[in-house]
Design a protein around this motif. Structure first.
Motif, PDB file in Angstrom:
ATOM      1  N   PHE A 169       0.823  -1.206   0.000  1.00 31.48           N
ATOM      2  CA  PHE A 169       0.000   0.000   0.000  1.00 31.48           C
ATOM      3  C   PHE A 169       0.860   1.259   0.000  1.00 31.48           C
ATOM      4  CE2 PHE A 169      -4.246  -1.635   1.996  1.00 31.48           C
ATOM      5  CZ  PHE A 169      -4.340  -2.577   0.988  1.00 31.48           C
ATOM      6  N   VAL A 170       2.111   1.132   0.437  1.00 28.48           N
ATOM      7  CA  VAL A 170       3.022   2.271   0.501  1.00 28.48           C
ATOM      8  C   VAL A 170       4.308   1.902  -0.218  1.00 28.48           C
ATOM      9  CG1 VAL A 170       4.311   3.848   1.995  1.00 28.48           C
ATOM     10  CG2 VAL A 170       2.065   3.016   2.713  1.00 28.48           C
ATOM     11  N   ASN A 171       4.724   2.749  -1.155  1.00 27.49           N
ATOM     12  CA  ASN A 171       5.971   2.551  -1.884  1.00 27.49           C
ATOM     13  C   ASN A 171       6.699   3.887  -1.904  1.00 27.49           C
ATOM     14  OD1 ASN A 171       7.784   2.553  -4.321  1.00 27.49           O
ATOM     15  ND2 ASN A 171       7.084   0.438  -4.434  1.00 27.49           N
ATOM     16  N   GLY A 172       7.603   4.083  -0.955  1.00 28.47           N
ATOM     17  CA  GLY A 172       8.288   5.365  -0.852  1.00 28.47           C
ATOM     18  C   GLY A 172       7.312   6.479  -0.534  1.00 28.47           C
ATOM     19  N   ARG A 173       7.226   7.449  -1.429  1.00 25.74           N
ATOM     20  CA  ARG A 173       6.325   8.588  -1.243  1.00 25.74           C
ATOM     21  C   ARG A 173       5.004   8.418  -1.990  1.00 25.74           C
ATOM     22  NH1 ARG A 173       8.310  13.292   0.919  1.00 25.74           N
ATOM     23  NH2 ARG A 173      10.427  13.104   1.721  1.00 25.74           N
TER      24      ARG A 173
ATOM     25  N   THR B 166       0.272  -0.952   7.569  1.00 26.20           N
ATOM     26  CA  THR B 166       0.178  -1.921   8.658  1.00 26.20           C
ATOM     27  C   THR B 166      -1.255  -2.065   9.156  1.00 26.20           C
ATOM     28  OG1 THR B 166       2.412  -1.319   9.346  1.00 26.20           O
ATOM     29  CG2 THR B 166       1.086  -2.543  10.921  1.00 26.20           C
ATOM     30  N   GLU B 167      -1.979  -0.950   9.193  1.00 27.87           N
ATOM     31  CA  GLU B 167      -3.340  -0.964   9.719  1.00 27.87           C
ATOM     32  C   GLU B 167      -4.372  -1.381   8.678  1.00 27.87           C
ATOM     33  OE1 GLU B 167      -2.731   2.412  13.217  1.00 27.87           O
ATOM     34  OE2 GLU B 167      -3.872   2.935  11.431  1.00 27.87           O
ATOM     35  N   ARG B 168      -4.249  -0.896   7.469  1.00 20.80           N
ATOM     36  CA  ARG B 168      -5.308  -1.122   6.480  1.00 20.80           C
ATOM     37  C   ARG B 168      -5.142  -2.418   5.679  1.00 20.80           C
ATOM     38  NH1 ARG B 168      -9.901   0.886   7.477  1.00 20.80           N
ATOM     39  NH2 ARG B 168     -10.449   0.578   5.278  1.00 20.80           N
ATOM     40  N   HIS B 169      -3.937  -2.949   5.599  1.00 16.83           N
ATOM     41  CA  HIS B 169      -3.741  -4.181   4.826  1.00 16.83           C
ATOM     42  C   HIS B 169      -4.557  -5.341   5.395  1.00 16.83           C
ATOM     43  CE1 HIS B 169      -1.244  -6.818   2.150  1.00 16.83           C
ATOM     44  NE2 HIS B 169      -1.239  -5.707   1.432  1.00 16.83           N
ATOM     45  N   PRO B 170      -4.517  -5.606   6.715  1.00 17.87           N
ATOM     46  CA  PRO B 170      -5.361  -6.692   7.251  1.00 17.87           C
ATOM     47  C   PRO B 170      -6.853  -6.435   7.052  1.00 17.87           C
ATOM     48  CG  PRO B 170      -3.653  -6.058   8.827  1.00 17.87           C
ATOM     49  CD  PRO B 170      -3.640  -5.012   7.749  1.00 17.87           C
ATOM     50  N   VAL B 171      -7.270  -5.173   7.143  1.00 18.79           N
ATOM     51  CA  VAL B 171      -8.682  -4.843   6.920  1.00 18.79           C
ATOM     52  C   VAL B 171      -9.078  -5.195   5.495  1.00 18.79           C
ATOM     53  CG1 VAL B 171     -10.383  -2.974   6.834  1.00 18.79           C
ATOM     54  CG2 VAL B 171      -8.681  -3.036   8.666  1.00 18.79           C
TER      55      VAL B 171
END
Length: 526
Positions: A277-281, A332-337
């Motif tokens: 969900f996040v890749n650098g900026r 970290t928070e939204r991936h499991p959701v």
């Protein structure tokens, strides 16, 4: 003549509900935003159909919930009906909890409405620049900036935009995700689907039995707007170019109901979660981060939840009261959701298809009975566990003192049931702040905004000069609400801007620096 680069804090790619919501949220924080959308205008297709109760809480915070409700169907349309054909009687029905009637767990109620009616409201919720007909064709990072190359489809002009961060909300076929080479996990494409928008007078079979969705053995029929309009959707036939869509729709309706086909759209039923969900900026949200089958209306709402989690963190980093490392907590928070929601959406889809196929076979063989054995109970559609029961279990939340441990690391609570049907309000760190009425028409959720909120019956004891570096609002909590939050007369709750609890002190702070330390942990700025 050379055109100067545009420079903003955040460039948003994609002008659907998720991108438009992110624009409105970031603008309220004072973040400089530019949104680019490759379409020349907002989509004319109904697409997503459901705004759930959690999304409506977010829209209430943005001040647009009443406008959305005014253009939506009344609550009695929050129901699913199963029929052999549209004009036949129901052989099953299920209510959409949180949509078909108010619930005590929230100050709002979700609605059935079409995406083409929702998007203009969200567009008007902000004033930051939006460029339609402009596509992002290249993106790269340069030092502490993201540089995007934009192409204007009308003029052919190529320009550049420089931003501190890029938010990709550009759909399941995300150009940004593909350029970054981010893979995905999940079933993938579940099949090709077609939507047919049509006009027909169906009041005789719907006025006394309203629903947001009518499943038939020959496809799904949905009302588009309270004042009229309908759509059918189902699997795309192999010979779609030669298909008589009027005949297809009439078969689902049953009888010889006059039908006027207005538009036809083909699309792919996706089911995946991006590996990053996040890749650098660069961050992904909405369908760019996770493609959800439409059964249950979970996809768009999950995307709204994404940007509600993300935008306060982007604002904090851009404005200096949060560390750049905080953005890692978004994934970290939204991936499991996303994975839990995908599992529910796929299960919903499989059950719907199973019922439709079984009933169609019964009709074709002449073995249809008056009762059809269904593979679920009505509780299966009560998805408040997924909607309101999301709990984050990150290092930021786990570092917070809890009511039961008085300073030791706190758990974010029990795992949600696989079906997401159960919701148990709790004031434990990591969970959504439970709703309570403070006064008539004013909820504890209304105290939240572009700040951290400290709710306490004893505000004088909690105001500290050491917290001046963060946006913090102290709200007096009436004593009659204390039991609901498991608080004593000097206790407090610290709530993040996205409504999730960061810390819980049952009756007093464990130390003079407790609130300061909690804010440091929540923002990673110390």
């Amino acid at each position: 003549m050379a055109v100067a680069d545009a420079e903003v804090d955040v460039v948003i790619v994609g002008g659907g509900p998720v991108g438009l919501t992110a624009r409105a949220l970031l603008e309220r924080w004072g973040v400089r935003v530019l949104l680019v959308e490759k379409r020349r205008e907002l989509s004319p297709f109904p697409r997503s159909r459901l705004v759930n109760v959690r999304s409506m809480e977010i829209f209430r915070q943005l001040g647009v919930a009443d406008t959305i409700t005014a253009g939506a169907f009344p609550p009695e349309y929050g129901r699913i009906r199963f029929r052999d054909t549209f004009i036949a009687s129901d052989f099953a029905s299920a209510g959409m909890v949180g949509i078909n009637a108010p619930i005590p767990e929230s100050p709002v109620i979700g609605v059935v409405t079409s995406q083409d009616r929702l998007e203009p409201v969200l567009l008007n919720a902000g004033s930051a620049p939006v460029r339609f007909g402009v596509e992002l064709c290249e993106v790269r990072e340069e030092g502490e900036q993201v540089v995007g190359v934009l192409v204007d489809h009308a003029s052919g002009a190529r320009t550049r935009v420089r931003a501190r961060y890029l938010l990709a909300a550009d759909g399941a076929n995300s150009t940004v995700r593909q350029q970054l080479g981010i893979g995905a996990t999940g079933p993938g494409a579940l099949g090709n689907t077609t939507t047919v928008v049509f006009d027909a007078d169906l009041r005789r079979w719907s006025a006394d039995q309203p629903a947001g969705v009518y499943f038939t053995a020959y496809g799904t029929v949905i009302p588009l707007y309270p004042e009229g309009g309908w759509a059918w959707f189902g699997p795309t036939p192999e010979d779609s170019a030669q298909t008589d869509w009027r005949t297809v729709v009439q078969r689902a309706l049953g009888g010889d109901v006059p039908v006027d086909v207005l538009r036809v759209q083909h699309w792919v039923l996706n089911a995946f979660v991006a590996d990053q969900f996040v890749n650098g900026r660069i961050v992904l949200a909405g369908d760019a981060a996770h493609g959800m089958p439409i059964a249950g209306g979970l996809g768009m709402n999950a995307g709204i939840g994404d940007v509600h989690n993300l935008c306060w963190k982007l604002a904090g980093v851009c404005q200096g009261w949060a560390a750049p490392s905080l953005l890692a907590s978004y994934a970290t928070e939204r991936h499991p959701v996303a994975h839990r929601t995908l599992g529910q959406a796929v299960a919903n889809t499989q059950l719907m298809i199973q019922v439709q196929h079984k009933r169609r076979e019964q009709l074709q063989t002449g073995s249809a009975q008056s009762q059809v054995e269904l593979p679920w109970t009505e509780a299966y559609f009560a998805q408040l566990g997924l909607v309101l029961g999301v709990a984050y279990d990150t290092d930021d939340v786990a570092a917070m003192p809890s009511d039961s441990t008085k300073g030791s690391p706190a758990s974010a609570g029990p795992e949600l049931p696989d079906t997401g049907t159960d919701y148990r309000p709790t004031p434990q760190p990591g969970h959504r702040m439970p709703h309570q009425w403070l006064t008539a028409g004013h909820s504890t959720l209304d105290a939240l905004g572009e700040w951290f909120t400290l709710l306490t019956p004893d505000p004088a004891s909690w105001r500290q000069p050491s917290t001046a570096s963060w946006p913090l609002h102290v709200e007096t909590l009436p004593r009659e609400c204390l039991d609901s939050y498991d608080l004593g007369p000097h206790g407090a709750l610290l709530v993040r801007p996205d409504g999730h609890i960061a810390a819980h002190w049952k009756d007093h702070a464990p130390g003079a620096a407790a609130l300061h330390d909690a804010l440091v942990a929540a923002t990673r700025r110390g």
